[in-house]
Design a protein around this motif. Structure first.
Motif, PDB file in Angstrom:
ATOM      1  N   GLY A 195     -48.364 -69.735   7.508  1.00  0.00           N
ATOM      2  CA  GLY A 195     -47.052 -70.385   7.717  1.00  0.00           C
ATOM      3  C   GLY A 195     -46.544 -70.257   9.276  1.00  0.00           C
ATOM      4  O   GLY A 195     -45.685 -70.707   9.826  1.00  0.00           O
ATOM      5  N   ARG A 198     -47.208 -73.263  11.241  1.00  0.00           N
ATOM      6  CA  ARG A 198     -46.792 -74.351  10.771  1.00  0.00           C
ATOM      7  C   ARG A 198     -44.926 -74.218  11.434  1.00  0.00           C
ATOM      8  O   ARG A 198     -44.096 -75.179  10.861  1.00  0.00           O
ATOM      9  N   PHE A 202     -40.113 -66.913   9.555  1.00  0.00           N
ATOM     10  CA  PHE A 202     -40.955 -65.591   8.666  1.00  0.00           C
ATOM     11  C   PHE A 202     -41.865 -65.688   7.847  1.00  0.00           C
ATOM     12  O   PHE A 202     -41.757 -67.246   7.531  1.00  0.00           O
ATOM     13  N   ASP A 205     -46.893 -62.774   5.398  1.00  0.00           N
ATOM     14  CA  ASP A 205     -47.813 -62.032   6.206  1.00  0.00           C
ATOM     15  C   ASP A 205     -47.893 -62.679   7.147  1.00  0.00           C
ATOM     16  O   ASP A 205     -47.026 -63.553   7.625  1.00  0.00           O
ATOM     17  N   ALA A 257     -60.696 -73.417  -4.161  1.00  0.00           N
ATOM     18  CA  ALA A 257     -59.466 -72.834  -3.962  1.00  0.00           C
ATOM     19  C   ALA A 257     -60.061 -71.867  -2.937  1.00  0.00           C
ATOM     20  O   ALA A 257     -59.640 -71.545  -1.586  1.00  0.00           O
ATOM     21  N   ASP A 259     -62.366 -68.844  -0.591  1.00  0.00           N
ATOM     22  CA  ASP A 259     -63.606 -70.060   0.339  1.00  0.00           C
ATOM     23  C   ASP A 259     -64.458 -68.640   0.160  1.00  0.00           C
ATOM     24  O   ASP A 259     -64.755 -67.868  -0.077  1.00  0.00           O
ATOM     25  N   LYS A 263     -63.291 -62.214   5.234  1.00  0.00           N
ATOM     26  CA  LYS A 263     -62.836 -61.734   5.409  1.00  0.00           C
ATOM     27  C   LYS A 263     -61.776 -60.689   4.938  1.00  0.00           C
ATOM     28  O   LYS A 263     -61.869 -60.193   4.451  1.00  0.00           O
ATOM     29  N   PHE A 265     -57.895 -57.880   4.510  1.00  0.00           N
ATOM     30  CA  PHE A 265     -56.529 -58.884   3.350  1.00  0.00           C
ATOM     31  C   PHE A 265     -56.290 -57.229   3.987  1.00  0.00           C
ATOM     32  O   PHE A 265     -56.558 -56.375   3.975  1.00  0.00           O
ATOM     33  N   GLY A 310     -57.594 -75.750   6.122  1.00  0.00           N
ATOM     34  CA  GLY A 310     -57.248 -75.000   4.907  1.00  0.00           C
ATOM     35  C   GLY A 310     -56.812 -73.430   4.573  1.00  0.00           C
ATOM     36  O   GLY A 310     -55.836 -73.501   3.970  1.00  0.00           O
ATOM     37  N   TRP A 311     -56.804 -72.552   5.547  1.00  0.00           N
ATOM     38  CA  TRP A 311     -56.017 -71.517   6.424  1.00  0.00           C
ATOM     39  C   TRP A 311     -54.465 -72.105   6.846  1.00  0.00           C
ATOM     40  O   TRP A 311     -53.399 -70.876   6.909  1.00  0.00           O
ATOM     41  N   THR A 312     -54.048 -73.418   7.164  1.00  0.00           N
ATOM     42  CA  THR A 312     -52.268 -73.653   7.732  1.00  0.00           C
ATOM     43  C   THR A 312     -51.836 -74.114   6.866  1.00  0.00           C
ATOM     44  O   THR A 312     -50.330 -73.517   6.472  1.00  0.00           O
ATOM     45  N   GLY A 313     -52.573 -74.154   5.170  1.00  0.00           N
ATOM     46  CA  GLY A 313     -51.149 -74.478   4.432  1.00  0.00           C
ATOM     47  C   GLY A 313     -50.668 -75.651   5.010  1.00  0.00           C
ATOM     48  O   GLY A 313     -50.893 -76.546   5.378  1.00  0.00           O
ATOM     49  N   SER A 314     -48.793 -76.204   3.861  1.00  0.00           N
ATOM     50  CA  SER A 314     -48.956 -75.246   2.704  1.00  0.00           C
ATOM     51  C   SER A 314     -49.951 -74.993   1.696  1.00  0.00           C
ATOM     52  O   SER A 314     -50.237 -76.166   2.158  1.00  0.00           O
TER      53      SER A 314
HETATM   54  P1  TTP Z   1     -50.478 -67.805   2.748  1.00  0.00           P
HETATM   55  O1  TTP Z   1     -50.299 -66.364   3.822  1.00  0.00           O
HETATM   56  O2  TTP Z   1     -50.408 -66.870   2.110  1.00  0.00           O
HETATM   57  O3  TTP Z   1     -49.110 -68.478   2.459  1.00  0.00           O
HETATM   58  P2  TTP Z   1     -48.737 -69.101   3.937  1.00  0.00           P
HETATM   59  O4  TTP Z   1     -48.671 -67.838   5.308  1.00  0.00           O
HETATM   60  O5  TTP Z   1     -48.091 -70.492   3.786  1.00  0.00           O
HETATM   61  O6  TTP Z   1     -46.535 -67.997   3.606  1.00  0.00           O
HETATM   62  P3  TTP Z   1     -46.510 -67.336   4.203  1.00  0.00           P
HETATM   63  O7  TTP Z   1     -45.405 -67.682   5.445  1.00  0.00           O
HETATM   64  O8  TTP Z   1     -45.335 -66.592   2.654  1.00  0.00           O
HETATM   65  O9  TTP Z   1     -47.417 -65.827   4.781  1.00  0.00           O
HETATM   66  O10 TTP Z   1     -51.784 -68.462   2.855  1.00  0.00           O
HETATM   67  C1  TTP Z   1     -51.792 -69.064   4.179  1.00  0.00           C
HETATM   68  C2  TTP Z   1     -53.057 -70.379   3.415  1.00  0.00           C
HETATM   69  O11 TTP Z   1     -54.186 -69.826   3.693  1.00  0.00           O
HETATM   70  C3  TTP Z   1     -52.669 -71.098   1.898  1.00  0.00           C
HETATM   71  O12 TTP Z   1     -52.730 -72.420   2.668  1.00  0.00           O
HETATM   72  C4  TTP Z   1     -53.890 -70.203   1.255  1.00  0.00           C
HETATM   73  C5  TTP Z   1     -54.715 -70.131   2.576  1.00  0.00           C
HETATM   74  N1  TTP Z   1     -55.798 -69.166   2.016  1.00  0.00           N
HETATM   75  C6  TTP Z   1     -57.178 -69.404   1.469  1.00  0.00           C
HETATM   76  O13 TTP Z   1     -57.369 -70.813   1.883  1.00  0.00           O
HETATM   77  N2  TTP Z   1     -57.891 -68.472   1.096  1.00  0.00           N
HETATM   78  C7  TTP Z   1     -57.520 -67.412   0.669  1.00  0.00           C
HETATM   79  O14 TTP Z   1     -58.485 -66.882   0.397  1.00  0.00           O
HETATM   80  C8  TTP Z   1     -55.733 -67.228   1.006  1.00  0.00           C
HETATM   81  C9  TTP Z   1     -55.616 -65.625   0.604  1.00  0.00           C
HETATM   82  C10 TTP Z   1     -55.307 -67.897   1.649  1.00  0.00           C
END
Ligand code: TTP
Ligand code: MN
Ligand code: MN
Length: 371
Positions: A195, A198, A202, A205, A257, A259, A263, A265, A310-314
């Motif tokens: 997030g 993006r 806030f 995480d 979904a 990967d 990683k 947490f 993939g990790w940028t989302g949303s």
């Molecule tokens: P999040 O951190 O859950 O969501 P966010 O950062 O968009 O929102 P927030 O501000 O509430 O934290 O996930 C970020 C991105 O990571 C989301 O697009 C999904 C991706 N993701 C994976 O692809 N694989 C995973 O194992 C996890 C945990 C997340």
């Protein structure tokens, strides 16, 4: 009711990856309502209706104007009878009876409370609810409940990690991780994702990608970072998942979904975040630190662009990228790769732009992916 129709706009795509969605939401009253319904369906594990409401919310989030009458939604995709009835109700009365009913529902409130704990998903929440448990003290007083390590940390740091993380705090954490990465390997690469990439103010995480150009070295990066954070005394919780990524096994039967990259947490102790508590905080709490959730993912360098995308989302943006790839291009996309089913080959990418280009999509900036 008279209602000025917005200036004619280009057709809005049913795919979030063909829309530009900033953090500015002109239809928050409506999208908040849809999200309550989506959440309620999710907690009841009804995936179909949940997705339908998330899609509807996502479409309205992308509009550069506020919906002021039902007529203005004509031609917009992903809005069914149910969502249109809700829009009409909210525009007329300012709120929806159905949404109010859900919000005051004991089951909804309890499941929402339970799933707000780190490590508690809808299934566990449901199990606890069915046992008659209604509060945290009910759970903690129940001798037959064995909390796992994640849930124990979730309860221990509940106050801190349920409070939003600010951009300043994300920056401070970035410095800590950056310092760790470069102490381990001078050519290490760190990128902010999730997030905050993006442009959100806030987050729940802070998400980072860490890697190194040296092939195979990324395997030891996370364990080394974790050790360092431990030595610094700021590691409050760590769940490290080793890589199960195997390029020779692609394409996997199911592009998932989750990967397979290494990683972790984490929950970290962030010093000096007193400022973010507000100086006139009435709490007698002046410990000068807070717990923060941090996610680190460590793909091999050649997978970097896919991991970053993939990790940028949303999450909604990601879902629609995959759906678009599958339905419109006959391709499979996940966090590791893009596979062209027609050509029967993987498409290489070193940047996110490469991936958008392979998919035949206009490039969408990270700050326009808040679908
Ligand atoms: P999040 O951190 O859950 O969501 P966010 O950062 O968009 O929102 P927030 O501000 O509430 O934290 O996930 C970020 C991105 O990571 C989301 O697009 C999904 C991706 N993701 C994976 O692809 N694989 C995973 O194992 C996890 C945990 C997340
Ligand atoms: Mn995040
Ligand atoms: Mn995350």
């Amino acid at each position: 009711i008279r209602c000025s129709t917005p200036t004619p706009v280009a057709r809005v795509s049913q795919y979030a990856c063909q829309r530009r969605t900033t953090t500015e939401n002109n239809n928050k009253i409506l999208t908040d309502a849809f999200e309550v319904l989506a959440e309620s369906y999710e907690l009841n594990q009804l995936e179909g209706p949940c997705l339908a409401f998330r899609r509807a919310a996502s479409v309205l989030k992308s509009l550069p104007w506020a919906v002021q009458c039902l007529g203005a939604t004509q031609g917009l995709p992903c809005l069914g009878e149910h969502t249109k009835a809700l829009i009409e109700e909210i525009l007329q009365y300012g709120h929806s009876f159905e949404v109010e009913k859900i919000l005051s529902d004991e089951r909804y409130q309890t499941l929402k409370l339970f799933t707000s704990v780190f490590g508690v998903g809808p299934k566990t929440a449901e199990k606890w609810y069915r046992r008659g448990l209604r509060s945290f003290s009910d759970i903690l007083a129940e001798p037959s409940i064995q909390l796992n390590r994640m849930q124990q940390s979730g309860f221990l740091h509940y106050g801190d990690i349920s409070r939003a993380v600010s951009k300043a705090e994300a920056r401070a954490l970035g410095n800590i991780i950056d310092e760790a990465v470069h102490a381990i390997t001078p050519d290490g690469i760190l990128a902010l994702t999730g997030g905050f990439r993006r442009g959100k103010e806030f987050g729940h995480d802070v998400d980072f990608i860490v890697t190194t150009p040296e092939q195979g070295k990324e395997e030891t990066l996370l364990p080394n970072i974790i050790d360092r954070l431990k030595e610094q005394g700021i590691l409050l919780y760590s769940d490290y998942q080793t890589s199960t990524f195997d390029i020779s096994k692609l394409p996997s039967h199911k592009f998932e979904a989750m990967d397979h990259f290494a990683k972790c947490f984490l929950i970290l102790r962030l010093e000096g975040s007193l400022v973010d508590r507000g100086l006139n905080s009435t709490e007698g709490d002046s410990r000068g630190w807070r717990a923060v959730r941090v996610d680190l993912v460590s793909p091999p360098m050649e997978r970097y662009a896919y991991a970053l995308l993939g990790w940028t989302g949303s999450r909604q943006f990601e879902r629609d990228l995959r759906r678009f790839a599958r339905l419109e291009q006959h391709m499979l996309l996940d966090n590791h790769a893009l596979y062209d089913k027609t050509k029967k080959e993987f498409l290489a990418a070193t940047t996110e732009r490469d991936i958008f280009a392979h998919l035949g999509l206009e490039y969408i900036e990270p700050w326009q992916r808040n679908a």
